[in-house]
Design a protein around this motif. Structure first.
Motif, PDB file in Angstrom:
ATOM      1  N   MET A  80      -6.519 -20.430 -13.743  1.00 37.91           N
ATOM      2  CA  MET A  80      -6.690 -18.995 -13.673  1.00 37.91           C
ATOM      3  C   MET A  80      -5.509 -18.383 -12.941  1.00 37.91           C
ATOM      4  O   MET A  80      -5.029 -18.921 -11.950  1.00 37.91           O
ATOM      5  CB  MET A  80      -7.980 -18.676 -12.927  1.00 37.91           C
ATOM      6  N   SER A  81      -5.026 -17.264 -13.425  1.00 34.80           N
ATOM      7  CA  SER A  81      -3.962 -16.550 -12.727  1.00 34.80           C
ATOM      8  C   SER A  81      -4.374 -15.096 -12.569  1.00 34.80           C
ATOM      9  O   SER A  81      -5.175 -14.569 -13.335  1.00 34.80           O
ATOM     10  CB  SER A  81      -2.644 -16.663 -13.487  1.00 34.80           C
ATOM     11  N   LEU A  82      -3.815 -14.463 -11.556  1.00 37.46           N
ATOM     12  CA  LEU A  82      -4.172 -13.086 -11.241  1.00 37.46           C
ATOM     13  C   LEU A  82      -2.935 -12.333 -10.796  1.00 37.46           C
ATOM     14  O   LEU A  82      -2.197 -12.813  -9.934  1.00 37.46           O
ATOM     15  CB  LEU A  82      -5.234 -13.087 -10.133  1.00 37.46           C
ATOM     16  N   ASN A  83      -2.678 -11.177 -11.385  1.00 41.43           N
ATOM     17  CA  ASN A  83      -1.530 -10.343 -11.033  1.00 41.43           C
ATOM     18  C   ASN A  83      -2.040  -8.912 -10.938  1.00 41.43           C
ATOM     19  O   ASN A  83      -2.043  -8.171 -11.915  1.00 41.43           O
ATOM     20  CB  ASN A  83      -0.439 -10.475 -12.094  1.00 41.43           C
ATOM     21  N   VAL A  84      -2.494  -8.513  -9.744  1.00 40.16           N
ATOM     22  CA  VAL A  84      -3.047  -7.181  -9.526  1.00 40.16           C
ATOM     23  C   VAL A  84      -2.423  -6.591  -8.280  1.00 40.16           C
ATOM     24  O   VAL A  84      -2.363  -7.229  -7.236  1.00 40.16           O
ATOM     25  CB  VAL A  84      -4.582  -7.232  -9.359  1.00 40.16           C
ATOM     26  N   VAL A  85      -1.937  -5.353  -8.406  1.00 40.25           N
ATOM     27  CA  VAL A  85      -1.345  -4.633  -7.285  1.00 40.25           C
ATOM     28  C   VAL A  85      -2.076  -3.297  -7.176  1.00 40.25           C
ATOM     29  O   VAL A  85      -2.243  -2.603  -8.175  1.00 40.25           O
ATOM     30  CB  VAL A  85       0.157  -4.381  -7.514  1.00 40.25           C
ATOM     31  N   THR A  86      -2.501  -2.939  -5.960  1.00 44.91           N
ATOM     32  CA  THR A  86      -3.127  -1.654  -5.702  1.00 44.91           C
ATOM     33  C   THR A  86      -2.390  -0.993  -4.556  1.00 44.91           C
ATOM     34  O   THR A  86      -2.208  -1.611  -3.502  1.00 44.91           O
ATOM     35  CB  THR A  86      -4.617  -1.818  -5.354  1.00 44.91           C
ATOM     36  N   LEU A  87      -1.935   0.242  -4.763  1.00 47.07           N
ATOM     37  CA  LEU A  87      -1.143   0.953  -3.762  1.00 47.07           C
ATOM     38  C   LEU A  87      -1.624   2.388  -3.633  1.00 47.07           C
ATOM     39  O   LEU A  87      -2.063   2.990  -4.609  1.00 47.07           O
ATOM     40  CB  LEU A  87       0.334   0.980  -4.169  1.00 47.07           C
ATOM     41  N   VAL A  88      -1.498   2.937  -2.424  1.00 47.03           N
ATOM     42  CA  VAL A  88      -1.726   4.352  -2.176  1.00 47.03           C
ATOM     43  C   VAL A  88      -0.546   4.849  -1.366  1.00 47.03           C
ATOM     44  O   VAL A  88      -0.175   4.242  -0.362  1.00 47.03           O
ATOM     45  CB  VAL A  88      -3.037   4.600  -1.401  1.00 47.03           C
ATOM     46  N   GLY A  89       0.067   5.937  -1.833  1.00 44.33           N
ATOM     47  CA  GLY A  89       1.209   6.463  -1.118  1.00 44.33           C
ATOM     48  C   GLY A  89       1.645   7.797  -1.677  1.00 44.33           C
ATOM     49  O   GLY A  89       0.952   8.409  -2.502  1.00 44.33           O
ATOM     50  N   ARG A  90       2.820   8.236  -1.232  1.00 42.97           N
ATOM     51  CA  ARG A  90       3.380   9.523  -1.655  1.00 42.97           C
ATOM     52  C   ARG A  90       4.546   9.292  -2.612  1.00 42.97           C
ATOM     53  O   ARG A  90       5.367   8.395  -2.409  1.00 42.97           O
ATOM     54  CB  ARG A  90       3.857  10.321  -0.453  1.00 42.97           C
ATOM     55  N   VAL A  91       4.609  10.120  -3.645  1.00 41.96           N
ATOM     56  CA  VAL A  91       5.642  10.019  -4.666  1.00 41.96           C
ATOM     57  C   VAL A  91       6.977  10.472  -4.078  1.00 41.96           C
ATOM     58  O   VAL A  91       7.061  11.489  -3.395  1.00 41.96           O
ATOM     59  CB  VAL A  91       5.258  10.868  -5.899  1.00 41.96           C
ATOM     60  N   GLY A  92       8.025   9.686  -4.344  1.00 51.67           N
ATOM     61  CA  GLY A  92       9.336   9.948  -3.759  1.00 51.67           C
ATOM     62  C   GLY A  92      10.183  10.965  -4.498  1.00 51.67           C
ATOM     63  O   GLY A  92      11.161  11.461  -3.964  1.00 51.67           O
ATOM     64  N   GLY A  93       9.838  11.294  -5.719  1.00 50.75           N
ATOM     65  CA  GLY A  93      10.606  12.262  -6.493  1.00 50.75           C
ATOM     66  C   GLY A  93       9.809  12.673  -7.714  1.00 50.75           C
ATOM     67  O   GLY A  93       8.814  12.046  -8.058  1.00 50.75           O
ATOM     68  N   ASP A  94      10.241  13.734  -8.370  1.00 53.43           N
ATOM     69  CA  ASP A  94       9.549  14.166  -9.581  1.00 53.43           C
ATOM     70  C   ASP A  94       9.621  13.075 -10.645  1.00 53.43           C
ATOM     71  O   ASP A  94      10.579  12.290 -10.682  1.00 53.43           O
ATOM     72  CB  ASP A  94      10.169  15.461 -10.111  1.00 53.43           C
TER      73      ASP A  94
END
Length: 122
Positions: A1-15
């Protein structure tokens, strides 16, 4: 089994950088600044985000520099040849599957629309 999950919360750096293709596809690229929990939280970690389809269109319409967003997706590496040296270069990119607009209504002008994922959920 493999797992590739990323969860992030933050502010956008540019339009958003949005590109439309003749095939009808749309891609949106963003940078995201995420604070790391440390004693001296002076510098954020920066992530490159890639969104496709209707999720990309929502980002193009509602996300702006400074917007607070949450994303989940998978980590991938883009590789290319450096034009000057010929060396192989790469960078990590988060391929976003789900986008959440987390700021206030005033922050993102999104009205009641605040949670987007995949082309089939919009």
């Amino acid at each position: 089994m493999s797992l590739n999950v990323v969860t992030l919360v933050g502010r956008v750096g540019g339009d958003p950088d949005v590109k439309f293709f003749e095939s009808g596809s749309v891609v949106c690229n963003l940078t995201l600044a995420v604070d790391r929990r440390t004693r001296n939280n002076d510098q954020p970690d920066w992530f490159n985000l890639e969104l496709w389809g209707k999720t990309a269109q929502v980002a193009a319409d509602y996300v702006r520099k400074g917007s607070l967003i949450g994303v989940s997706g998978a980590l991938k590496f883009e590789s290319w040849q450096d034009r000057n040296t010929g060396a192989t270069r790469s960078k990590p990119v988060i391929r976003v599957d789900r986008l959440e607009l987390l700021g206030s209504k005033r922050d993102n002008d999104a009205g009641s629309m605040n949670n987007y994922g995949g082309d089939d959920e919009f």
